[in-house]
Design a protein around this motif. Structure first.
Motif, mmCIF file in Angstrom:
data_model
loop_
_atom_site.group_PDB
_atom_site.id
_atom_site.type_symbol
_atom_site.label_atom_id
_atom_site.label_comp_id
_atom_site.label_asym_id
_atom_site.label_seq_id
_atom_site.Cartn_x
_atom_site.Cartn_y
_atom_site.Cartn_z
ATOM 1 N N ASP A 134 0.982 -1.281 0.076
ATOM 2 C CA ASP A 134 -0.016 0.089 -0.141
ATOM 3 C C ASP A 134 0.841 1.272 -0.265
ATOM 4 O OD1 ASP A 134 -2.197 -1.681 -0.112
ATOM 5 O OD2 ASP A 134 -2.586 -1.595 2.428
ATOM 6 N N GLN A 135 1.833 1.213 0.611
ATOM 7 C CA GLN A 135 2.789 2.455 0.870
ATOM 8 C C GLN A 135 3.754 2.479 -0.549
ATOM 9 O OE1 GLN A 135 5.128 0.893 4.351
ATOM 10 N NE2 GLN A 135 4.388 2.782 5.450
ATOM 11 N N THR A 136 3.870 1.669 -1.325
ATOM 12 C CA THR A 136 4.443 1.568 -2.626
ATOM 13 C C THR A 136 3.598 2.175 -3.669
ATOM 14 O OG1 THR A 136 5.883 -0.431 -2.041
ATOM 15 C CG2 THR A 136 5.640 0.369 -4.232
ATOM 16 N N LEU A 137 2.517 1.776 -3.485
ATOM 17 C CA LEU A 137 1.304 2.248 -4.535
ATOM 18 C C LEU A 137 1.003 3.785 -4.212
ATOM 19 C CD1 LEU A 137 -1.035 -0.678 -4.739
ATOM 20 C CD2 LEU A 137 0.808 0.034 -6.193
ATOM 21 N N THR A 138 1.176 4.293 -2.964
ATOM 22 C CA THR A 138 0.656 5.688 -2.477
ATOM 23 C C THR A 138 1.989 6.702 -2.304
ATOM 24 O OG1 THR A 138 0.233 5.110 -0.312
ATOM 25 C CG2 THR A 138 -1.695 4.713 -1.675
ATOM 26 N N SER A 139 3.089 6.223 -2.427
ATOM 27 C CA SER A 139 4.213 7.049 -1.917
ATOM 28 C C SER A 139 5.138 7.323 -3.191
ATOM 29 C CB SER A 139 4.968 6.390 -0.715
ATOM 30 O OG SER A 139 4.125 6.215 0.104
ATOM 31 N N ARG A 140 4.599 7.422 -4.367
ATOM 32 C CA ARG A 140 5.520 7.601 -5.374
ATOM 33 C C ARG A 140 6.463 8.745 -5.469
ATOM 34 N NH1 ARG A 140 3.197 5.984 -11.334
ATOM 35 N NH2 ARG A 140 2.439 4.022 -10.914
#
Length: 311
Positions: A134-140
């Motif tokens: 989830d962090q990877t998808l929302t922390s570009r």
């Protein structure tokens, strides 16, 4: 023979002169804008030529590398990375960089583009390995910033400045994509339901507001009608009072006798009795006059029953 010797003696110098001119022309270099020439002398670095015209010493100096100083873009193929919660995904990156030191770029690393690609893949794996899916998808933005800082620091000894890093695509596994699509569909349906409920709520509010305004307007109309009616009745009463006052004034001016005044009072009482009042206060004067009238009426009725003359 002498003629051939003379012609030969004339052609050889010309050929030598032409060769010298060609060699000199071949060693004149014009460096274009946003270019840099790395020059070696006898196999060792000598200098970096900037914009302008330059002369290279024949057979001693050579242009080892022509370097572009423009900002360049490299799109690397997707790299497999594993998140902190053990999800494998494919991420491809785009690197924007510029060569700031042609000498370091030429002698700092062999195959710079391959070195940057490998460095990018390693840095990306290290960063993503500390984040969950989830962090990877929302922390570009955070990932891009960390990537740029780390790559810029690592490529500085190579004469390269990394200006920007973009995660072009993040491709999770198929099953996760399906789950995300279902989640997004459910979220869209939830938002649609909320919007419909909000619409119904607003509609009911508007209807209630309309009914409220209608009741207010009807109440205002009834109030205005009551006020108008009361004003009319008050005006009528005022007219009656004024007429009565005028009549009294005329009687006073005419010096009417007490009997006339009592008769007028009796007429006024009769007019009042014709109204809708449930209680009437009768003045004493009118009571006396009414008694007199009743006695006279009784006397007349008695005479009618006994027609004989009285002695």
């Amino acid at each position: 023979m002498e003629l051939l010797a003379a012609v030969g003696g004339f052609i050889v110098p010309i050929i030598l002169i032409v060769l010298v001119i060609l060699i000199l022309a071949a060693n004149i270099k014009v460096v274009q804008q946003s270019k840099a020439y790395v020059v070696e002398r006898l196999g060792a670095f000598h200098s970096v030529w900037g914009v302008g015209i330059h002369f290279k010493v024949p057979f001693i100096e050579k242009v080892a590398k022509v370097v572009s100083l423009k900002e360049q873009v490299v799109d690397f193929a997707p790299q497999p990375v594993i998140t902190k919660d053990n999800v494998t995904m494919q991420i491809d990156t785009v690197i924007y960089f510029q060569i700031t030191d042609p000498k370091l770029y030429t002698y700092g690393v062999e195959h710079p583009m391959s070195a940057i690609e490998n460095l990018t893949a390693t840095t990306l794996r290290n960063i993503i390995g500390e984040l969950e899916l989830d962090q990877t998808l929302t922390s570009r933005d955070i990932i891009n910033t960390k990537m740029r800082m780390l790559l810029d620091e690592a490529t500085d000894p190579w004469g390269i400045k990394v200006g920007r890093v973009e995660l072009k695509n993040i491709i999770p596994p198929r099953e996760i994509q399906d789950a995300m699509e279902k989640q997004m569909k459910a979220e869209r349906e939830r938002r649609e339901s909320i919007l419909q409920a909000e619409g119904q709520k607003q509609s009911q509010i508007l209807v209630a507001e309309g009914e409220k305004q209608s009741l207010i307007l009807r109440a205002e109309a009834a109030k205005e009608a009551a006020i108008k009616k009361a004003e009319g009745e008050a005006e009528a009463i005022m007219k009656v009072q004024q007429a009565t006052a005028e009549a009294i004034k005329l009687l006073n001016e005419a010096n009417a006798s007490e009997a006339v005044v009592k008769i007028k009072a009796l007429e006024a009482f009769q007019a009042a009795a014709d109204g809708k009042a449930t209680k009437i206060i009768i003045p004493s004067e009118i009571q006396g006059l009414a008694g007199l009238c009743a006695s006279a009426k009784a006397l007349l009725e008695s005479d009618a029953k006994d027609p004989a003359p009285r002695k």
